[in-house]
Design a protein around this motif. Sequence first.
Motif, PDB file in Angstrom:
ATOM      1  N   LEU A 122       0.831  -1.200   0.000  1.00  0.00           N
ATOM      2  CA  LEU A 122       0.000   0.000   0.000  1.00  0.00           C
ATOM      3  C   LEU A 122       0.868   1.253   0.000  1.00  0.00           C
ATOM      4  N   ALA A 123       1.997   1.204   0.680  1.00  0.00           N
ATOM      5  CA  ALA A 123       2.894   2.362   0.734  1.00  0.00           C
ATOM      6  C   ALA A 123       3.368   2.757  -0.660  1.00  0.00           C
ATOM      7  N   GLU A 124       3.661   1.767  -1.501  1.00  0.00           N
ATOM      8  CA  GLU A 124       4.109   2.057  -2.867  1.00  0.00           C
ATOM      9  C   GLU A 124       2.983   2.688  -3.682  1.00  0.00           C
ATOM     10  N   ALA A 125       1.769   2.178  -3.517  1.00  0.00           N
ATOM     11  CA  ALA A 125       0.629   2.731  -4.250  1.00  0.00           C
ATOM     12  C   ALA A 125       0.356   4.170  -3.829  1.00  0.00           C
ATOM     13  N   LEU A 126       0.432   4.448  -2.529  1.00  0.00           N
ATOM     14  CA  LEU A 126       0.172   5.795  -2.034  1.00  0.00           C
ATOM     15  C   LEU A 126       1.261   6.769  -2.484  1.00  0.00           C
ATOM     16  N   ALA A 127       2.499   6.296  -2.569  1.00  0.00           N
ATOM     17  CA  ALA A 127       3.591   7.162  -3.024  1.00  0.00           C
ATOM     18  C   ALA A 127       3.335   7.647  -4.448  1.00  0.00           C
ATOM     19  N   THR A 128       2.800   6.769  -5.287  1.00  0.00           N
ATOM     20  CA  THR A 128       2.466   7.155  -6.664  1.00  0.00           C
ATOM     21  C   THR A 128       1.242   8.060  -6.692  1.00  0.00           C
ATOM     22  N   LEU A 129       0.262   7.757  -5.853  1.00  0.00           N
ATOM     23  CA  LEU A 129      -0.962   8.555  -5.800  1.00  0.00           C
ATOM     24  C   LEU A 129      -0.684   9.994  -5.372  1.00  0.00           C
ATOM     25  N   ARG A 130       0.279  10.175  -4.494  1.00  0.00           N
ATOM     26  CA  ARG A 130       0.575  11.518  -3.970  1.00  0.00           C
ATOM     27  C   ARG A 130       1.255  12.421  -4.996  1.00  0.00           C
ATOM     28  N   ARG A 131       1.756  11.852  -6.071  1.00  0.00           N
ATOM     29  CA  ARG A 131       2.556  12.625  -7.024  1.00  0.00           C
ATOM     30  C   ARG A 131       1.876  12.662  -8.393  1.00  0.00           C
ATOM     31  N   VAL A 132       1.697  13.860  -8.922  1.00  0.00           N
ATOM     32  CA  VAL A 132       1.117  14.043 -10.256  1.00  0.00           C
ATOM     33  C   VAL A 132       2.143  14.749 -11.129  1.00  0.00           C
ATOM     34  N   ARG A 133       2.392  14.190 -12.295  1.00  0.00           N
ATOM     35  CA  ARG A 133       3.369  14.777 -13.201  1.00  0.00           C
ATOM     36  C   ARG A 133       2.782  14.875 -14.613  1.00  0.00           C
ATOM     37  N   SER A 134       3.019  16.025 -15.236  1.00  0.00           N
ATOM     38  CA  SER A 134       2.690  16.243 -16.654  1.00  0.00           C
ATOM     39  C   SER A 134       1.216  16.020 -16.972  1.00  0.00           C
ATOM     40  N   TRP A 135       0.342  16.461 -16.074  1.00  0.00           N
ATOM     41  CA  TRP A 135      -1.093  16.383 -16.339  1.00  0.00           C
ATOM     42  C   TRP A 135      -1.487  17.604 -17.172  1.00  0.00           C
ATOM     43  N   LYS A 136      -1.979  17.373 -18.377  1.00  0.00           N
ATOM     44  CA  LYS A 136      -2.352  18.481 -19.256  1.00  0.00           C
ATOM     45  C   LYS A 136      -3.677  19.067 -18.790  1.00  0.00           C
ATOM     46  N   VAL A 137      -3.621  20.291 -18.280  1.00  0.00           N
ATOM     47  CA  VAL A 137      -4.815  20.920 -17.715  1.00  0.00           C
ATOM     48  C   VAL A 137      -5.304  22.112 -18.534  1.00  0.00           C
ATOM     49  N   VAL A 138      -4.435  22.667 -19.382  1.00  0.00           N
ATOM     50  CA  VAL A 138      -4.826  23.823 -20.195  1.00  0.00           C
ATOM     51  C   VAL A 138      -4.460  23.555 -21.646  1.00  0.00           C
TER      52      VAL A 138
END
Length: 211
Positions: free
Chosen positions: A140-156
């Motif tokens: 679960l710790a590995e999954a949460l580590a990925t969940l906490r980080r967002v990279r290169s999400w195209k928002v505009v």
Amino acid sequence: MLRAPCQTAAVASRAGAAPRRAWLPGALLALALLGIAPAGPAAAQGIAVAEAALRAPDDGEGGALLDAQFDFELPAVLEDAVNRGIALYFVIDFELYRTRWYWFDRKLVGTALTYRLTYSPLTRQYRLARGTLAQPFDTLAEALATLRRVRSWKVVDPGVLHRGEDYRAQTRMRLDISQLPKPFQVDALTNRDWNLASEWRPVPVPPELLR
């Protein structure tokens, strides 16, 4: 015989409340069968937006990408729920406004990114899904580590940001309790650990994104 207005309102209130209360015993029973007892009010641990920044895409086509880092720990009641097969949905919201001194700010972008966190007893693995893409994790710790980080999400998208205009942007993360099974939505009414969310965090709009 006519009822007094206050008596009529009281009768209507009791009549309307009965259907709403009717499903509560069944919901609480479902919680008990899963081995998760409804908890009393507790201090919410919350989510903190540690970092949030907009940047230009590497392809130079314009628009903006969001990089963000969220800090939180999964409360024990949520960890217990996911280990018992309950899917948890985490949503990252992003909004962009054009500021106007003479009127309300105009909303240009309102988008959301949803992650689904699950556990499979068969494979003894956690899965973090984003749309049709899913990634397995041994812990679960590995999954949460990925969940906490967002990279290169195209928002505009390209063509939205222009020179000579003022903009403000904001982002947040939250647990979407509306996608929980009904019994757990009941528990969320009294247990703040289910209401895991961050405040809106302002995100600066760099001048180099304006065209």
